[in-house]
Motif scaffolding. Sequence first.
Motif, short mmCIF file in Angstrom:
data_model
loop_
_atom_site.label_atom_id
_atom_site.label_comp_id
_atom_site.label_asym_id
_atom_site.label_seq_id
_atom_site.Cartn_x
_atom_site.Cartn_y
_atom_site.Cartn_z
N GLY A 40 -1.87 2.85 -2.04
CA GLY A 40 -2.82 2.59 -0.96
C GLY A 40 -3.56 3.83 -0.52
N GLY A 41 -2.85 4.97 -0.46
CA GLY A 41 -3.50 6.21 -0.11
C GLY A 41 -4.53 6.61 -1.14
N ASN A 42 -4.20 6.43 -2.42
CA ASN A 42 -5.12 6.76 -3.49
C ASN A 42 -6.40 5.93 -3.40
N LEU A 43 -6.24 4.61 -3.28
CA LEU A 43 -7.41 3.73 -3.26
C LEU A 43 -8.24 3.95 -2.00
N SER A 44 -7.59 4.20 -0.88
CA SER A 44 -8.33 4.43 0.36
C SER A 44 -9.08 5.77 0.33
N HIS A 45 -8.54 6.74 -0.39
CA HIS A 45 -9.23 8.03 -0.55
C HIS A 45 -10.50 7.88 -1.39
N ALA A 46 -10.47 6.94 -2.34
CA ALA A 46 -11.65 6.55 -3.11
C ALA A 46 -12.31 7.69 -3.88
N ASP A 47 -11.49 8.51 -4.51
CA ASP A 47 -12.05 9.56 -5.36
C ASP A 47 -12.50 8.91 -6.67
N PRO A 48 -13.78 9.00 -7.01
CA PRO A 48 -14.27 8.31 -8.23
C PRO A 48 -13.72 8.87 -9.52
N ALA A 49 -13.14 10.07 -9.49
CA ALA A 49 -12.53 10.65 -10.69
C ALA A 49 -11.09 10.22 -10.86
N SER A 50 -10.54 9.53 -9.87
CA SER A 50 -9.15 9.08 -9.93
C SER A 50 -9.01 7.86 -10.82
N MET A 92 -6.83 -1.01 7.97
CA MET A 92 -5.92 -0.36 7.02
C MET A 92 -5.82 -1.23 5.76
N LEU A 93 -5.81 -0.58 4.61
CA LEU A 93 -5.48 -1.27 3.36
C LEU A 93 -3.97 -1.46 3.33
N THR A 94 -3.52 -2.71 3.32
CA THR A 94 -2.08 -2.97 3.42
C THR A 94 -1.46 -3.42 2.10
N ALA A 95 -2.24 -3.97 1.18
CA ALA A 95 -1.67 -4.43 -0.09
C ALA A 95 -2.78 -4.59 -1.12
N ILE A 96 -2.38 -4.56 -2.37
CA ILE A 96 -3.30 -4.78 -3.49
C ILE A 96 -2.74 -5.95 -4.29
N VAL A 97 -3.59 -6.95 -4.51
CA VAL A 97 -3.18 -8.14 -5.25
C VAL A 97 -3.79 -8.09 -6.64
N LEU A 98 -2.92 -8.05 -7.66
CA LEU A 98 -3.35 -7.91 -9.04
C LEU A 98 -3.12 -9.20 -9.79
N ALA A 103 0.80 -1.21 0.00
CA ALA A 103 0.00 0.00 0.00
C ALA A 103 0.84 1.27 0.00
N MET A 104 2.06 1.22 0.55
CA MET A 104 2.92 2.40 0.61
C MET A 104 3.83 2.53 -0.61
N THR A 105 3.59 1.73 -1.63
CA THR A 105 4.37 1.83 -2.87
C THR A 105 3.99 3.12 -3.59
N ARG A 106 4.97 3.92 -3.91
CA ARG A 106 4.70 5.22 -4.53
C ARG A 106 4.51 5.10 -6.04
N TYR A 107 3.76 6.04 -6.59
CA TYR A 107 3.53 6.04 -8.03
C TYR A 107 4.85 5.98 -8.79
N LYS A 146 -6.13 -6.33 0.28
CA LYS A 146 -5.77 -6.98 1.53
C LYS A 146 -5.90 -5.94 2.65
N ILE A 147 -6.71 -6.26 3.62
CA ILE A 147 -7.06 -5.34 4.70
C ILE A 147 -6.65 -5.94 6.03
N SER A 148 -6.00 -5.12 6.86
CA SER A 148 -5.51 -5.61 8.15
C SER A 148 -6.03 -4.74 9.29
N SER A 149 -6.15 -5.36 10.45
CA SER A 149 -6.46 -4.66 11.70
C SER A 149 -5.83 -5.48 12.82
N SER A 150 -5.91 -4.97 14.03
CA SER A 150 -5.38 -5.73 15.17
C SER A 150 -6.20 -6.98 15.42
N ARG A 151 -7.38 -7.09 14.79
CA ARG A 151 -8.23 -8.28 14.93
C ARG A 151 -7.88 -9.37 13.94
#
Length: 291
Positions: free
Chosen positions: A114-124, A167-173, A75-79, A138-143
């Motif tokens: 990850g920031g982009n997808l979590s922001h969920a702007d439909p024009a993005s 938190m969104l931690t990864a995207i699997v393509l 998720a923290m992979t930069r463009y 892939k979504i993670s929490s302390s649970r």
Amino acid sequence: MKPAPFTYIAASSLDQALSLKAEYGEEARFLAGGQSLIPAMNFRLARPAVLIDLNGVADLAGIDRSGGETIRVGAMTRYRAMERDQPFLKACPLFADALPHIAHPQIRNRGTIGGNLSHADPASELPAIATAMQARMKISSSRGERELEASEFFAGLLTTSLEADEMLTAIVLPTPKPRSGSCFLEVARRRGDFALAGVAAVVTLDDQGRCEGARLALCGVGDTPVDASDAAASLVGQRCTEQTIEAVAADVQKAIDPPGNVHASADYQRHIAGVLTRRALAAAHERVVHA
């Protein structure tokens, strides 16, 4: 412009970040690239009490191609990292088309997937890319952990299915099937602006050159990325001719309900969506034929 007062915590591990989010819930926001969150905070549109900085969590960044049929993008992979990774762009050519459209180089140096997808702007662009590629989130929490398909992840305008402690931690393509071609196109007022409309298309052909599968997703024409793959299903079993592609474009125009905005009326967005659908499907087909 200054943000409202907040507490800043630099997380050093994923476990710490998730623990803090569980503790503070909706009062906390994760800081990734900050290209959407910080301006919103400066305008007081976002007023988190706690800011959890993820930039020190190295495990959240990187592209892993060891999965064979899938590619895992942290998720923290930069463009910019994706733009410079030629094997990744070759395996996921929709990103090769779309990444240059995202804002400007300075933004792409900091912004994260990850920031982009979590922001969920439909024009993005990236939510539409994830939807077209049938990415899994892939979504993670302390649970614990869970996965969602992209179509389930985007719940509404600037809204996802993430719970308060997640938190969104990864995207699997998934890697493209053999004899597949893809294309992303958009129309924007200026380069770097959000799209007035955009289309991501994926076409797979069989050995006889007929369509075996087709995926379509649009950005900028709804409250979420619009999965228009049902309209593209009429191509299956047929050749991708001007007539069959035109029929899909017409179905897409009927299916969408663009909101319109100060720069484009709903009718104009609908028209552009049809034009881009025709061009993107034709280009995706040509990329298979001439591969």
